[in-house]
Each structure stands twice: as C-alpha cells, then as structure tokens.
Enzyme design. Structure first.
Site: not given
Ligand code: PEP
Length: 250
Positions: A98, A96, A167, A212, A11, A9, A173
């Site tokens: 976000e 997601h 998630e 992460s 983003k 992703n 992040g």
């Molecule tokens: C994501 O945004 O789907 C995500 C898992 O981000 P990160 O790997 O940076 O935590």
C-alpha cells in the site's frame, strides 16, 4: 529451527482510545503472547503510546507500519527510527504494497529505511510481492528476485535480524489467498535469492506470508517448510481471529 512470527498490521484502523481494548483481548487470547510463536502488533503511529502501555508485562511485541530513513531534520510529517525506539517500538513494517502503491515507496527508499531500522536496533519486516498483472504476465519470479535483491542490498551480514513478508498484492484485503503450494514456491524462491546474497545466513531469515490469511487457512500455509509465520491485516483487528492464526503457527 526458525521461531514462527505472526504480526498484525492494523493499517489505518483503531483510534488511540480503542487500542488498549483490542490489545487486552489479544493478551488474553494468546496467553500474553507466551505461546511458542512470536506475536507482534503493528499499530498506527498515534496509537503507539497507548499500545505500549497496554502491552506492558506481556511478551507481545510492538511494531510501527513505516518510518523515514533519516535520523532527524527538515522532513515535515515524517517519523524516524529513533522516535519509534524512544516509545518502545521493536518492529517496523517496510515497503508494504500500500505504501508502494499510494505513497511512491520504491525499492531504493525501502533499502534506505531498512539500513536505518537495523542501525537503530528495530526488527524490520520487509514486504515484497507481485501484482496480479505481473503474475499473469509470467513476471512473478523476476519481480520477487528484483525486490529482494534491491531492498536488502548491503544488509547481507544482518540477515538474521530481518523478517521478510511475501504478500502477493492480489491477495491483500481481497479474500483471495495464495494456495499454500503457490506461497511455498515463492517463499523458496525468496530463500534461494537470499542464499545467493549470503549462503550462510539465508536459512535464518523468517519469511512470513501475508494476504487474506485467516484462521481457516493459516495452519495449512504455516505448515510449509519456508513459511515462517504471517502478516495479518483484516483478521488482526479482532482478538479471537488474530489469536486463532497465532495458534495455527504452533
Ligand atoms: C496486509 O495488509 O499486510 C494484509 C496481509 O492484509 P489482509 O490480511 O487484510 O489481506
């Protein structure tokens, strides 16, 4: 046996003029995506044409990060599933955290988008996950069951076409990863919730972990019985780290 699926992703990162170079690196580092794991890159809308051209001849799938549920009409600034399909997009991330946090995405709109994505023949990656506060207040289970039930309502017959990404919001992040045991517990809960909705198809749904995920924790996470891949943010912006996570899914 479920084929593992690892999706990047991006983003709101990488200019259209930068997309081809990253994809070139990913092609090389993943043997063109021909590696026993389904590999996908989910890029910003404006990067899609460049990414589609750069992916030609590889097995790597192309995804978007959002879409509208209507096919067309007076929805200024929005993008439909048909528009994505027309550019060669095969996957789309929906719900997601976000988008839920900053853009008022709700379980109801995720459900509308899911139905529209399936109708258009896109493979949806539906994101669910609890916040730190919800986890600390002991509400994780209720939150997850509620999201899965509402987001996937009415789509039981299409379960095998849907990918879910667990998630935990507190792990996205932040560098904080759920332990593989914590993640497996939630993945099993998601599968049990799916089994109540359609017992015949729950085992076919792939459930990715996201939050992460990095080369150093990916193998441990993906070794768990209900963790069928990863949705990768930060580590997907660099070909070698993304490819190392893909390799960990083999
Ligand atoms: C994501 O945004 O789907 C995500 C898992 O981000 P990160 O790997 O940076 O935590």
């Amino acid at each position: 046996m479920r084929t593992k699926i690892v999706a990047g992703n991006w983003k709101m990162n990488k200019l259209p003029s930068e997309a081809a170079a990253l994809i070139e690196g990913i092609r090389k580092a993943t043997n063109e995506g021909d590696c026993g794991v389904e590999v996908v890159v989910c890029v910003p809308f404006v990067d899609i044409p460049a990414a589609a051209a750069a992916l030609k001849g590889s097995k790597i799938g192309l995804g978007a990060q959002n879409m509208h549920w209507k096919a067309n009409g007076a929805y200024t600034g929005e993008i439909s599933a048909g528009m994505l399909k027309d550019l060669g997009v095969q996957y789309v991330i929906l719900g997601h955290s976000e988008r839920r946090q900053y853009f008022a995405e709700t379980d109801e709109t995720v459900n509308l988008k899911l139905k529209a994505a399936l109708e258009a023949g896109l493979t949806p990656i539906v994101c669910v996950g609890e916040t730190l506060q919800e986890r600390e207040e002991g509400k994780m289970q209720d939150v997850i069951v509620n999201q899965v039930t509402k987001d996937l309502a009415g789509c039981q017959e299409d379960f095998e076409k849907i990918v879910i990404a667990y998630e935990p919001v507190w792990a996205i992040g932040t560098g904080k990863t759920a332990t593989s045991t914590q993640a497996q517990e939630v993945h099993a809960l998601i599968r049990a919730t799916l089994a109540k909705m359609n017992p015949a198809k729950a085992e076919k749904v792939r459930i990715q972990y996201g939050g992460s995920m990095k080369p150093n924790n990916a193998a441990d996470l993906m070794a768990k019985p209900d963790i069928d891949g990863g949705l990768i943010g930060g580590a997907a912006l660099e070909a070698d780290s993304f490819a190392a996570i893909v390799a960990a899914g083999k």
